[in-house]
Design a protein around this motif. Structure first.
Motif, short mmCIF file in Angstrom:
data_model
loop_
_atom_site.label_atom_id
_atom_site.label_comp_id
_atom_site.label_asym_id
_atom_site.label_seq_id
_atom_site.Cartn_x
_atom_site.Cartn_y
_atom_site.Cartn_z
N THR A 1 -2.21 -8.52 35.46
CA THR A 1 -3.27 -9.50 35.77
C THR A 1 -2.71 -10.65 36.59
O THR A 1 -3.35 -11.12 37.52
CB THR A 1 -3.89 -10.03 34.47
OG1 THR A 1 -4.35 -8.93 33.69
CG2 THR A 1 -5.04 -10.97 34.75
N LYS A 2 -1.50 -11.06 36.28
CA LYS A 2 -0.87 -12.17 37.01
C LYS A 2 -0.64 -11.79 38.48
O LYS A 2 -0.91 -12.59 39.38
CB LYS A 2 0.47 -12.50 36.35
CG LYS A 2 1.29 -13.52 37.09
CD LYS A 2 2.61 -13.72 36.38
CE LYS A 2 3.56 -14.56 37.20
NZ LYS A 2 4.87 -14.67 36.56
N LYS B 1 -4.47 -10.19 40.24
CA LYS B 1 -5.74 -10.84 39.87
C LYS B 1 -6.79 -10.68 40.95
O LYS B 1 -7.97 -10.50 40.66
CB LYS B 1 -5.51 -12.33 39.60
CG LYS B 1 -6.75 -13.05 39.12
CD LYS B 1 -6.51 -14.53 38.98
CE LYS B 1 -5.83 -14.77 37.66
NZ LYS B 1 -5.72 -16.21 37.34
N GLN C 1 -9.17 -7.67 40.64
CA GLN C 1 -10.08 -7.56 39.48
C GLN C 1 -11.48 -7.30 40.01
O GLN C 1 -11.99 -8.01 40.85
CB GLN C 1 -10.07 -8.87 38.68
CG GLN C 1 -10.98 -8.86 37.48
CD GLN C 1 -10.23 -8.47 36.23
OE1 GLN C 1 -9.05 -8.69 36.13
NE2 GLN C 1 -10.92 -7.90 35.28
#
Length: 104
Positions: A3-4, A7, A10
């Motif tokens: 996710t970092k 991102k 997404q």
């Protein structure tokens, strides 16, 4: 970890009450990010990205180049000790058996 670094990949939904679809990361995204990372930044980030690339390219390699990486793989690379101890051979074997059964 995923996710970092991913991102921006997404998948966004239009309705606020729906769950997010998750990250839509491909092998090409991982390679691009790995090539942009500095060789020695003092953290395990580049090592984790290399492990992620290895898992997507070798262990879970597909014939299609643009498939999305499974959420399990994206989560697994966050813990390198887990990656070392996980039975990747069995995991790959089971996947091969599913593919053969599906083709049959």
């Amino acid at each position: 970890f995923a996710t970092k670094h991913f991102k921006h990949l997404q998948k966004k939904t239009k309705e606020t009450n729906r769950k997010k679809q998750g990250l839509r990361v491909t092998e090409a995204d991982v390679l691009e990010k790995l090539e942009k990372m500095e060789a020695d930044d003092g953290s395990d980030e580049r090592l984790k990205m290399a492990v992620l690339y290895f898992l997507t390219r070798v262990i879970r390699g597909r014939t299609r180049n643009a498939y999305f990486i499974e959420p399990f793989i994206l989560q697994a690379v966050d813990d390198l000790d887990f990656c070392n101890k996980f039975p990747w051979g069995r995991y790959t074997f089971d996947d091969c058996m599913k593919e053969i059964f599906h083709l049959r």
